[in-house]
Design a protein around this motif. Structure first.
Motif, PDB file in Angstrom:
ATOM      1  N   ARG A   1      18.534  82.998  47.221  1.00 34.82           N
ATOM      2  CA  ARG A   1      17.813  81.566  47.023  1.00 34.82           C
ATOM      3  C   ARG A   1      17.987  81.153  45.583  1.00 34.82           C
ATOM      4  NH1 ARG A   1      18.963  80.643  51.965  1.00 34.82           N
ATOM      5  NH2 ARG A   1      17.414  81.266  53.372  1.00 34.82           N
ATOM      6  N   THR A   2      18.313  80.056  45.340  1.00 34.93           N
ATOM      7  CA  THR A   2      18.262  79.475  44.066  1.00 34.93           C
ATOM      8  C   THR A   2      16.979  79.185  43.642  1.00 34.93           C
ATOM      9  OG1 THR A   2      18.352  77.006  44.423  1.00 34.93           O
ATOM     10  CG2 THR A   2      20.458  78.241  44.669  1.00 34.93           C
ATOM     11  N   SER A   3      16.886  78.947  42.245  1.00 37.00           N
ATOM     12  CA  SER A   3      15.333  78.898  41.604  1.00 37.00           C
ATOM     13  C   SER A   3      14.973  77.503  41.935  1.00 37.00           C
ATOM     14  CB  SER A   3      15.716  78.985  40.253  1.00 37.00           C
ATOM     15  OG  SER A   3      16.584  78.051  39.543  1.00 37.00           O
ATOM     16  N   LYS A   4      15.871  76.737  42.391  1.00 33.76           N
ATOM     17  CA  LYS A   4      15.211  75.186  42.762  1.00 33.76           C
ATOM     18  C   LYS A   4      14.864  75.254  44.318  1.00 33.76           C
ATOM     19  CE  LYS A   4      17.004  70.485  43.457  1.00 33.76           C
ATOM     20  NZ  LYS A   4      18.387  69.600  43.345  1.00 33.76           N
ATOM     21  N   GLU A   5      15.285  76.005  45.055  1.00 33.67           N
ATOM     22  CA  GLU A   5      14.866  76.220  46.333  1.00 33.67           C
ATOM     23  C   GLU A   5      13.565  77.132  46.279  1.00 33.67           C
ATOM     24  OE1 GLU A   5      19.066  76.654  48.811  1.00 33.67           O
ATOM     25  OE2 GLU A   5      18.162  78.473  47.913  1.00 33.67           O
ATOM     26  N   LEU A   6      13.579  78.049  45.406  1.00 34.10           N
ATOM     27  CA  LEU A   6      12.328  79.034  45.408  1.00 34.10           C
ATOM     28  C   LEU A   6      11.205  78.091  44.951  1.00 34.10           C
ATOM     29  CD1 LEU A   6      13.971  82.144  44.141  1.00 34.10           C
ATOM     30  CD2 LEU A   6      12.857  81.632  46.474  1.00 34.10           C
ATOM     31  N   ALA A   7      11.529  77.145  43.853  1.00 39.28           N
ATOM     32  CA  ALA A   7      10.393  76.230  43.149  1.00 39.28           C
ATOM     33  C   ALA A   7      10.007  75.324  44.204  1.00 39.28           C
ATOM     34  CB  ALA A   7      10.961  75.703  42.154  1.00 39.28           C
ATOM     35  N   ALA A   8      10.761  74.755  45.096  1.00 38.64           N
ATOM     36  CA  ALA A   8      10.421  73.634  46.110  1.00 38.64           C
ATOM     37  C   ALA A   8       9.311  74.597  47.161  1.00 38.64           C
ATOM     38  CB  ALA A   8      11.496  73.184  46.734  1.00 38.64           C
ATOM     39  N   VAL A   9       9.883  75.659  47.443  1.00 41.90           N
ATOM     40  CA  VAL A   9       9.053  76.515  48.507  1.00 41.90           C
ATOM     41  C   VAL A   9       7.525  77.007  48.052  1.00 41.90           C
ATOM     42  CG1 VAL A   9       9.128  78.589  49.923  1.00 41.90           C
ATOM     43  CG2 VAL A   9      11.162  77.156  50.062  1.00 41.90           C
ATOM     44  N   LEU A  10       7.942  77.433  46.788  1.00 43.26           N
ATOM     45  CA  LEU A  10       6.426  77.694  46.193  1.00 43.26           C
ATOM     46  C   LEU A  10       5.579  76.648  45.309  1.00 43.26           C
ATOM     47  CD1 LEU A  10       8.054  80.941  44.446  1.00 43.26           C
ATOM     48  CD2 LEU A  10       6.637  80.867  46.462  1.00 43.26           C
ATOM     49  N   GLY A  11       6.186  75.494  45.407  1.00 40.80           N
ATOM     50  CA  GLY A  11       5.194  74.427  44.769  1.00 40.80           C
ATOM     51  C   GLY A  11       5.051  74.552  43.494  1.00 40.80           C
ATOM     52  N   CYS A  12       6.409  75.094  42.603  1.00 37.95           N
ATOM     53  CA  CYS A  12       6.104  75.203  41.127  1.00 37.95           C
ATOM     54  C   CYS A  12       7.240  74.636  40.361  1.00 37.95           C
ATOM     55  CB  CYS A  12       5.838  76.547  40.745  1.00 37.95           C
ATOM     56  SG  CYS A  12       7.006  77.912  41.392  1.00 37.95           S
ATOM     57  N   ASP A  13       7.463  74.741  39.384  1.00 38.67           N
ATOM     58  CA  ASP A  13       8.842  74.516  38.593  1.00 38.67           C
ATOM     59  C   ASP A  13       9.373  75.621  38.731  1.00 38.67           C
ATOM     60  OD1 ASP A  13       8.308  75.813  36.053  1.00 38.67           O
ATOM     61  OD2 ASP A  13       7.319  73.924  35.462  1.00 38.67           O
ATOM     62  N   ARG A  14      10.976  75.325  38.087  1.00 40.63           N
ATOM     63  CA  ARG A  14      12.054  76.357  38.069  1.00 40.63           C
ATOM     64  C   ARG A  14      11.734  77.554  37.046  1.00 40.63           C
ATOM     65  NH1 ARG A  14      17.543  73.105  38.553  1.00 40.63           N
ATOM     66  NH2 ARG A  14      18.534  75.135  38.425  1.00 40.63           N
ATOM     67  N   ARG A  15      11.315  76.907  35.748  1.00 39.83           N
ATOM     68  CA  ARG A  15      10.770  77.628  34.676  1.00 39.83           C
ATOM     69  C   ARG A  15       9.623  78.881  35.198  1.00 39.83           C
ATOM     70  NH1 ARG A  15       8.726  74.459  30.000  1.00 39.83           N
ATOM     71  NH2 ARG A  15      10.801  73.587  30.616  1.00 39.83           N
ATOM     72  N   GLN A  16       8.633  78.573  36.147  1.00 38.57           N
ATOM     73  CA  GLN A  16       7.762  79.188  36.643  1.00 38.57           C
ATOM     74  C   GLN A  16       8.295  80.377  37.403  1.00 38.57           C
ATOM     75  OE1 GLN A  16       5.137  76.259  38.004  1.00 38.57           O
ATOM     76  NE2 GLN A  16       3.621  77.297  37.024  1.00 38.57           N
ATOM     77  N   VAL A  17       9.287  80.099  38.195  1.00 42.29           N
ATOM     78  CA  VAL A  17      10.127  81.065  39.151  1.00 42.29           C
ATOM     79  C   VAL A  17      10.895  81.817  38.508  1.00 42.29           C
ATOM     80  CG1 VAL A  17      12.109  81.229  40.913  1.00 42.29           C
ATOM     81  CG2 VAL A  17      10.274  79.257  40.998  1.00 42.29           C
ATOM     82  N   THR A  18      11.571  81.743  37.405  1.00 36.30           N
ATOM     83  CA  THR A  18      12.370  82.621  36.467  1.00 36.30           C
ATOM     84  C   THR A  18      11.389  83.662  35.895  1.00 36.30           C
ATOM     85  OG1 THR A  18      12.803  80.962  34.737  1.00 36.30           O
ATOM     86  CG2 THR A  18      14.284  81.163  36.457  1.00 36.30           C
ATOM     87  N   ARG A  19      10.246  83.100  35.372  1.00 29.79           N
ATOM     88  CA  ARG A  19       9.338  83.743  34.690  1.00 29.79           C
ATOM     89  C   ARG A  19       8.790  85.048  35.746  1.00 29.79           C
ATOM     90  NH1 ARG A  19       6.136  79.195  31.429  1.00 29.79           N
ATOM     91  NH2 ARG A  19       7.804  78.964  29.790  1.00 29.79           N
ATOM     92  N   GLN A  20       8.411  84.377  36.789  1.00 30.52           N
ATOM     93  CA  GLN A  20       7.805  85.462  37.786  1.00 30.52           C
ATOM     94  C   GLN A  20       9.027  86.402  38.344  1.00 30.52           C
ATOM     95  OE1 GLN A  20       4.676  85.691  38.541  1.00 30.52           O
ATOM     96  NE2 GLN A  20       5.229  87.499  40.021  1.00 30.52           N
ATOM     97  N   ILE A  21      10.178  85.984  38.484  1.00 24.73           N
ATOM     98  CA  ILE A  21      11.217  87.043  38.777  1.00 24.73           C
ATOM     99  C   ILE A  21      11.204  88.227  37.730  1.00 24.73           C
ATOM    100  CG2 ILE A  21      13.813  87.119  39.100  1.00 24.73           C
ATOM    101  CD1 ILE A  21      13.694  84.528  40.712  1.00 24.73           C
ATOM    102  N   GLU A  22      11.266  87.864  36.379  1.00 26.41           N
ATOM    103  CA  GLU A  22      11.490  88.511  35.445  1.00 26.41           C
ATOM    104  C   GLU A  22      10.106  89.474  35.403  1.00 26.41           C
ATOM    105  OE1 GLU A  22      13.600  90.354  32.434  1.00 26.41           O
ATOM    106  OE2 GLU A  22      14.289  88.538  33.586  1.00 26.41           O
ATOM    107  N   ARG A  23       9.084  88.967  35.715  1.00 23.79           N
ATOM    108  CA  ARG A  23       7.739  89.957  35.804  1.00 23.79           C
ATOM    109  C   ARG A  23       8.142  91.039  36.995  1.00 23.79           C
ATOM    110  NH1 ARG A  23       4.892  85.404  34.211  1.00 23.79           N
ATOM    111  NH2 ARG A  23       4.713  84.404  36.243  1.00 23.79           N
ATOM    112  N   GLU A  24       8.594  90.369  38.120  1.00 21.66           N
ATOM    113  CA  GLU A  24       8.961  91.343  39.177  1.00 21.66           C
ATOM    114  C   GLU A  24       9.952  92.254  38.863  1.00 21.66           C
ATOM    115  OE1 GLU A  24       7.443  91.203  42.254  1.00 21.66           O
ATOM    116  OE2 GLU A  24       6.415  89.622  41.690  1.00 21.66           O
ATOM    117  N   ARG A  25      10.927  92.028  38.041  1.00 21.86           N
ATOM    118  CA  ARG A  25      12.130  92.788  37.766  1.00 21.86           C
ATOM    119  C   ARG A  25      11.472  93.940  36.752  1.00 21.86           C
ATOM    120  NH1 ARG A  25      16.576  88.511  36.146  1.00 21.86           N
ATOM    121  NH2 ARG A  25      17.741  88.546  38.287  1.00 21.86           N
ATOM    122  N   ASN A  26      10.631  93.618  35.784  1.00 23.13           N
ATOM    123  CA  ASN A  26       9.964  94.550  35.050  1.00 23.13           C
ATOM    124  C   ASN A  26       9.070  95.584  35.671  1.00 23.13           C
ATOM    125  OD1 ASN A  26      11.457  93.387  32.931  1.00 23.13           O
ATOM    126  ND2 ASN A  26       9.830  92.068  32.210  1.00 23.13           N
TER     127      ASN A  26
END
Length: 92
Positions: A1-26
């Motif tokens: 899924r794209t960050s745009k799609e994930l942001a829409a589903v999660l109700g947040c912005d794309r920056r928050q999605v990428t930060r969370q993905i980075e945390r999950e990777r770490n």
């Protein structure tokens, strides 16, 4: 899924999605990303897929390093020219 799609589903912005993905990777999640014809994030299905993604990241890091080096040389030249201009000298 794209960050745009994930942001829409999660109700947040794309920056928050990428930060969370980075945390999950770490934290050890095998989250990969694709930027070509089918862009988006995905979970690596096996070690081989994750290894391929890591190889692509190493290649990108190398390109970024070359770009940084070039820009640092440009910065050095700009600073030198500005210092020269401040002393009544020209960079030519």
């Amino acid at each position: 899924r794209t960050s745009k799609e994930l942001a829409a589903v999660l109700g947040c912005d794309r920056r928050q999605v990428t930060r969370q993905i980075e945390r999950e990777r770490n934290e050890g999640q095998p989250i990969c990303a694709n930027s070509n014809k089918d862009p988006g994030y995905y979970i690596a299905k096996d070690a081989n897929e994750l290894q391929k993604y890591c190889k692509r990241l190493r290649h990108r890091v190398g390109r970024i390093g070359k770009t940084k080096k070039s820009l640092q040389k440009t910065l050095f030249a700009m600073v030198k020219a500005e210092e020269g201009a401040g002393n009544g000298k020209t960079a030519e």
